[in-house]
Enzyme design. Structure first.
Site, PDB file in Angstrom:
ATOM      1  N   LYS A 142       0.493  -0.932  -0.414  1.00 56.20           N
ATOM      2  CA  LYS A 142       0.132   0.309  -0.049  1.00 56.20           C
ATOM      3  C   LYS A 142       0.826   1.067   0.198  1.00 56.20           C
ATOM      4  CE  LYS A 142      -3.939  -2.296   0.290  1.00 56.20           C
ATOM      5  NZ  LYS A 142      -5.115  -1.747  -1.313  1.00 56.20           N
ATOM      6  N   SER A 151      -3.645 -11.909   3.014  1.00 60.02           N
ATOM      7  CA  SER A 151      -3.567 -11.715   2.223  1.00 60.02           C
ATOM      8  C   SER A 151      -2.732 -12.549   0.977  1.00 60.02           C
ATOM      9  CB  SER A 151      -4.164 -10.230   1.780  1.00 60.02           C
ATOM     10  OG  SER A 151      -2.151 -10.032   2.866  1.00 60.02           O
TER      11      SER A 151
END
Lengths: 322, 98
Positions: A60, A278
């Site tokens: 991110k 994830s």
């Protein structure tokens, strides 16, 4: 040194700072021991893009940097506006880190179920954190941000990672060329978990344009609406991100939370890398893909995204003893 | 009239497809396991979302009784009193109700 207030010219001048320079260019590692663990043939390679190496600890950082750069260029930030967004965690950490580095005020709306470590991490960077209803998850956070921005629009720049094209651009310009170059153009399968869907959309768009052979683009989502894979969306029941193009992926695979956790544990125990759930979801999907290719006698170079590191989840069931 | 051992269950958004959209339901039960049984009886399919085949609370599911995680008490065997509030939250980066 004098303290320089964060004005627009200052922000762009400070754009070249150390944290910004440390984002991206992450290692791509071949996981030979996990290939054996999953029963892959020698002709089927599994590579992991280790995004936890980024200074904020996740992929991110790329998204947040791209969004902030685009907003500064457009004049939407840098004149006293506060960057605001809904985030289940990693994007918030990236905004908070870059906000500190670039002198941009940041407000984050986080589901109240976020862990104590997560709350303290955001506070450590000096971000303002607002909690949304823990029973409404990330969609509840999105609804609260929309309401706050509607109430005082002049105060905020709503970064809106779910609908911001700069999210996709981050991966078209950095992640995509990196994985293509790091595999010497041999990449055949790209596996990315779907949260905002920015990684798959951006890398997918780059590969569709630049790869000289068809590359399979595989999105990974939780198999069920009620799941524990941090940051991922079950698209049939969630607010579908505006940047998602359903025509781009070859397919979307469902992974159960338990399979994602098991794959993350296998990575830790077989390869010695601790990654988050994830990443586990991506590896669980990659395992099935590689096993099918092995059964078919095919050759392949699979790249899975390692979205973030595992130490961020020490208080979750991910690392709970059996 | 609510049952004498009724507890209030707070249902997270992704499970409200089972409860007809309700975020708060009242079911009987003297333990967390009994409440889960009652939920399954009333809303078939919800039970397997909460427990694995061995009856344990799934690893990613946090269950709170009056704000306290039942993993720190007796897990699915945690006893409940009438009027208790039982919250169910997927364990996103740990977490406690705000």
């Amino acid at each position: 040194m004098l303290h320089v207030p964060p004005q627009s010219s200052t922000v762009s001048a400070r754009n070249a700072n150390a944290v910004v320079q440390a984002i991206g260019h992450t290692p791509l590692l071949r996981l030979r021991q996990l290939e054996r663990h999953f029963g892959f043939a020698d002709t089927v390679e599994l590579h992991l893009k280790t995004e936890w190496v980024n200074p904020g600890g996740s992929i991110k950082d790329r998204t947040a940097l791209s969004i902030i750069r685009a907003a500064l260029a457009a004049g939407d930030l840098g004149h006293g506006q506060t960057l605001i967004d809904a985030t289940s965690g990693n994007t918030g950490i990236a905004y908070a880190m870059l906000g500190a580095a670039l002198g941009i005020p940041v407000t984050l709306v986080v589901p109240g179920s976020a862990s104590e470590e997560r709350k303290r991490t955001l506070a450590a960077y000096g971000a303002n954190v607002v909690f949304s209803d823990p029973y409404e998850g990330s969609d509840g956070a999105i609804r609260l941000v929309r309401q706050m921005v509607a109430d005082t629009p002049a105060q905020f720049y709503y970064a809106d990672q779910y609908n911001n094209p700069a999210n996709i651009a981050a991966h078209v310009t950095t992640t995509g060329p990196e994985v293509w170059g790091q595999t010497d153009g041999r990449l055949t399968h790209f596996v990315a978990a779907l949260g905002t869907t920015g990684t798959l959309m951006g890398v997918g768009r780059y590969l569709r344009e630049h790869a000289d052979h068809p590359v399979q683009l595989i999105g990974v989502q939780p198999a069920e609406a009620f799941h524990g894979i941090e940051g991922l969306k079950h698209l049939p029941t969630a607010i579908v991100p505006g940047i998602f193009d359903p025509m781009l992926p070859n397919r979307i695979d469902g992974v159960t939370t338990e399979d994602a956790f098991d794959a993350a544990r296998a990575l830790a125990r077989v390869e010695g890398f601790m990654a988050g759930s994830s990443t586990g979801a991506n590896l669980a999907a990659a395992a099935r893909i590689g096993q099918a290719l092995t059964a078919a006698g095919a050759s392949a170079t699979i790249v899975a995204v390692g979205c973030d590191g595992g130490s961020r989840y020490l208080t979750t069931g991910l690392w709970e003893a059996d | 009239m609510p049952e004498s051992d009724a507890v209030n269950v707070l249902v997270p958004t992704p499970l409200r497809s089972f409860t007809g959209g309700e975020g708060r339901v009242v079911v009987p039960g003297g333990t967390v396991a009994e409440v889960f049984d009652a939920l399954e009886a009333r809303y078939p399919g919800i039970g397997e979302r909460l427990r694995d085949d061995s009856g344990q609370i799934r690893r990613f599911v946090n269950v709170f009784v009056n704000g306290r995680n039942v993993r720190e008490i007796d897990g699915a065997a945690t006893t409940l009193s009438p009027g208790d509030e039982l919250g169910i939250i997927p364990a996103m980066a740990g977490g406690t109700p705000a």
